[in-house]
Structure formats: structure tokens, C-alpha cells
Design an enzyme around this catalytic site. Structure first.
Site, PDB file in Angstrom:
ATOM      1  CB  ALA A 116      32.810  75.350  48.781  1.00 29.68           C
ATOM      2  N   GLY A 117      33.634  74.811  52.398  1.00 33.44           N
ATOM      3  CA  GLY A 117      32.844  75.105  53.479  1.00 33.44           C
ATOM      4  C   GLY A 117      32.721  73.900  54.410  1.00 33.44           C
ATOM      5  CE  LYS A 165      37.033  74.499  47.130  1.00 35.78           C
ATOM      6  NZ  LYS A 165      37.176  74.285  48.497  1.00 35.78           N
ATOM      7  CB  SER A 176      44.058  68.391  59.251  1.00 35.60           C
ATOM      8  OG  SER A 176      45.221  68.920  58.572  1.00 35.60           O
ATOM      9  CD  GLU A 214      39.076  71.388  49.612  1.00 35.61           C
ATOM     10  OE1 GLU A 214      39.892  71.511  48.813  1.00 35.61           O
ATOM     11  OE2 GLU A 214      38.865  72.390  50.394  1.00 35.61           O
ATOM     12  CB  SER A 234      33.271  81.358  47.414  1.00 36.80           C
ATOM     13  OG  SER A 234      33.331  80.741  48.619  1.00 36.80           O
ATOM     14  N   GLY A 283      41.029  72.220  57.312  1.00 37.54           N
ATOM     15  CA  GLY A 283      42.036  71.321  56.699  1.00 37.54           C
ATOM     16  C   GLY A 283      41.673  70.347  55.415  1.00 37.54           C
ATOM     17  CE  LYS A 284      36.256  72.087  53.196  1.00 36.89           C
ATOM     18  NZ  LYS A 284      36.367  73.355  54.036  1.00 36.89           N
ATOM     19  CB  THR A 285      42.765  72.628  50.912  1.00 36.50           C
ATOM     20  OG1 THR A 285      41.477  73.181  50.293  1.00 36.50           O
ATOM     21  CG2 THR A 285      43.644  72.695  49.600  1.00 36.50           C
TER      22      THR A 285
HETATM   23  N1  LIG Z   1      48.292  69.722  59.364  1.00 38.37           N
HETATM   24  C1  LIG Z   1      48.301  70.784  59.151  1.00 38.37           C
HETATM   25  N2  LIG Z   1      49.612  71.519  59.477  1.00 38.37           N
HETATM   26  C2  LIG Z   1      49.611  72.481  59.070  1.00 38.37           C
HETATM   27  N3  LIG Z   1      48.887  73.746  58.784  1.00 38.37           N
HETATM   28  C3  LIG Z   1      47.701  73.202  58.672  1.00 38.37           C
HETATM   29  C4  LIG Z   1      47.357  71.597  58.512  1.00 38.37           C
HETATM   30  N4  LIG Z   1      45.853  71.694  58.188  1.00 38.37           N
HETATM   31  C5  LIG Z   1      45.708  72.821  57.809  1.00 38.37           C
HETATM   32  N5  LIG Z   1      46.635  73.762  57.753  1.00 38.37           N
HETATM   33  C6  LIG Z   1      46.384  75.274  57.360  1.00 38.37           C
HETATM   34  O1  LIG Z   1      45.232  75.480  57.970  1.00 38.37           O
HETATM   35  C7  LIG Z   1      44.635  76.480  57.012  1.00 38.37           C
HETATM   36  C8  LIG Z   1      43.189  75.879  56.524  1.00 38.37           C
HETATM   37  O2  LIG Z   1      43.616  74.477  55.957  1.00 38.37           O
HETATM   38  P1  LIG Z   1      42.818  74.307  54.648  1.00 38.37           P
HETATM   39  O3  LIG Z   1      43.265  72.713  54.214  1.00 38.37           O
HETATM   40  O4  LIG Z   1      42.938  75.162  53.409  1.00 38.37           O
HETATM   41  O5  LIG Z   1      41.395  74.064  55.037  1.00 38.37           O
HETATM   42  P2  LIG Z   1      39.888  74.175  54.175  1.00 38.37           P
HETATM   43  O6  LIG Z   1      40.247  73.532  52.911  1.00 38.37           O
HETATM   44  O7  LIG Z   1      39.123  73.116  55.099  1.00 38.37           O
HETATM   45  O8  LIG Z   1      39.289  75.458  54.176  1.00 38.37           O
HETATM   46  C9  LIG Z   1      45.527  76.476  55.756  1.00 38.37           C
HETATM   47  O9  LIG Z   1      46.552  77.560  55.876  1.00 38.37           O
HETATM   48  C10 LIG Z   1      46.524  75.278  55.870  1.00 38.37           C
HETATM   49  O10 LIG Z   1      47.862  75.350  55.373  1.00 38.37           O
HETATM   50 MG   LIG Z   2      39.927  74.340  51.044  1.00 38.59          MG
END
Ligand SMILES: Nc1ncnc2c1ncn2[C@@H]1O[C@H](COP(=O)(O)OP(=O)(O)O)[C@@H](O)[C@H]1O
Ligand SMILES: [Mg+2]
Length: 226
Positions: free
Chosen positions: A120-121, A41, A179, A118, A45, A19-21
Site C-alpha cells: 500500500a503506497g 492486497k 507503467s 501488492e 486504505s 501503477g502498482k495495481t
Molecule cells: N499503463 C497505464 N495505462 C493507463 N492508465 C494507467 C496505467 N498505469 C496506471 N494507470 C492508471 O493510473 C492510476 C494509478 O494506477 P494504480 O495502478 O491504481 O496505482 P497504485 O496501485 O500504485 O496506486 C489508475 O487510475 C490507473 O488506471
Molecule cells: Mg494500488
């Protein structure tokens, strides 16, 4: 010397896909209501699309974005090795500072400017043979470090392990956020359990489908005052 108005936030995670992004986007939107904000960012990768998601909202154009784009959806150190790319933490810090300078020029009046970085990983994922994301976070100090963990099964262990490691390595996070990157029977219970067990006191939980992180923005702003 960096702009004295600059407030830098580094977002690290207990892993990938936690959920970082999503948290960075929501936090950037909340901060942008107060001051010019750029979400960055440095290393991406695979075709994650994090940099382009940030660019859609950013107050200034960031180019190149990401600073280091790696084709393979692998750990950055391995993806970089596969394409014989070499990059150093210093170059990433220089790139972040350049982006922040562009933001400072874009708005010379606001009492603050916010930059979010943000990683990565996971916090301990290797960026290269000699550096992990945590090393980038340390190189970006002074900053407020936000550790993101999932509001799902596995977080009690994953967050414990990450916090113990970051404390041992001398750079614990300033703020913890959850998240709902996935949902299961534990979603919605984890922040309370983390507090009850004395593992962590999450400042904020981004619920399933939510995109507003105003309380997290307040927690981050309070961390800058400490
Ligand atoms: N609060 C949330 N509600 C719904 N989907 C979420 C939530 N947090 C993360 N996600 C989903 O989970 C997946 C991974 O989240 P992301 O933010 O991309 O993680 P990271 O940046 O840590 O790799 C994505 O598809 C994102 O939309
Ligand atoms: Mg991310």
C-alpha cells in the site's frame, strides 16, 4: 511449511498512484495463463478498490480481502491510528500464507502456483509505527520483489531515490517495471533514459492503456530461476 510449488511476488512502488495495481493485474493475468495465480492486497486504505479488482480475476475466493481495510484514504499507519486499529506484519504474513494454502488446495497438480502481493503506497510508506511496506516485503521473503515506477516526469529522481534507499536497507528489488500511470512529454522515453543514466534497467514498460504484461511475467519467472 509453505508449498514448494509456491512462487511469491511482492509488488512495491516508488509511491502511490504509480501503477502498482495496474501492473499487478496485468502480471497476474499473464501468470495465470501458466499456473493458478492469486493477487492479494493485504492492507487497503480508502476506497481504492484494489482488492475487489483482484477478486474479479482470482482463481480462488479470498476472504477477508483486504486483510486490513482502513476507511480513510491516508497512509495506513495514520488511517489505522484514526480508527484505533492495530495490526502487525506477522498477521499480514499469516493472512498471505492462508490465501496461498487455499490456492495450493485448489490446484494440487500444477508444478507452480503464483501469489502476488501488492503493498500500500510507496516502498517506504509506514504501515504502522514500527513497520514499512519494505518490512512486509522482507517478511514475505523468499519472493521476487517487483518495483513499479511511473513512466512519467519525476521518475528519474523517484526511482533513483527508491533504489538507493532499498539497496541501503538491504533489500533491493529483483525486477523494475514502469507503467504509464500518467502521460507527459517524457512518457515512452523514461526506460531508455534510466538505462542510459545507469539508474535502472526496467524489464518492462506498461504503456498507456495497455493491459498485457507477458514480457514482465517472463522477467519474473527468470528471476525465480536466479
Ligand atoms: N499503463 C497505464 N495505462 C493507463 N492508465 C494507467 C496505467 N498505469 C496506471 N494507470 C492508471 O493510473 C492510476 C494509478 O494506477 P494504480 O495502478 O491504481 O496505482 P497504485 O496501485 O500504485 O496506486 C489508475 O487510475 C490507473 O488506471
Ligand atoms: Mg494500488
Amino acid at each position: 511449511m509453505s508449498d514448494p510449488r509456491l512462487r511469491r511476488i511482492v509488488v512495491v512502488g516508488t509511491g502511490t498512484g504509480v501503477g502498482k495495481t495496474r501492473v499487478t493485474l496485468a502480471l497476474a493475468r499473464a501468470l495465470r495463463r501458466q499456473a493458478p495465480t492469486v493477487a492479494l492486497k493485504p492492507v487497503e486504505s480508502g476506497e481504492g478498490g484494489d482488492a475487489s479488482a483482484f477478486d474479479a480475476d482470482n482463481s480462488v475466493r479470498v476472504t477477508p480481502h483486504p486483510c486490513v481495510a482502513l476507511r480513510a484514504a491516508l497512509s495506513p499507519h495514520l488511517a489505522a491510528r484514526l480508527e484505533s486499529q492495530v495490526f502487525h506484519v506477522r498477521a499480514l504474513v499469516d493472512w498471505v500464507e492462508n490465501c496461498e494454502r487455499a490456492l495450493a488446495i485448489y490446484d494440487a497438480i500444477s508444478p507452480y502456483i503464483y501469489s502476488l502481493v501488492e503493498t500500500a503506497g510507496g516502498a517506504l510508506s509506514p504501515l504502522s509505527p514500527e513497520a514499512r511496506n519494505l518490512d512486509l516485503a522482507v517478511a514475505l521473503d523468499p519472493a521476487v520483489v517487483v518495483l513499479v515506477a511511473p513512466d512519467g516526469l519525476g521518475v528519474l529522481h523517484g526511482l533513483s531515490a527508491t533504489l538507493i534507499a532499498l539497496r541501503a536497507l538491504g533489500r533491493p528489488p529483483d525486477v523494475v517495471a514502469l507503467s504509464a500511470a500518467w502521460t507527459d512529454a517524457s512518457t515512452g522515453t523514461n526506460a531508455g533514459e534510466l538505462r542510459l543514466l545507469g539508474i535502472a534497467d526496467p524489464a518492462f514498460v506498461l504503456g498507456p492503456g495497455e493491459a498485457d504484461a507477458e514480457p514482465l511475467a517472463q522477467a519474473v519467472i527468470a528471476a525465480f530461476r536466479r
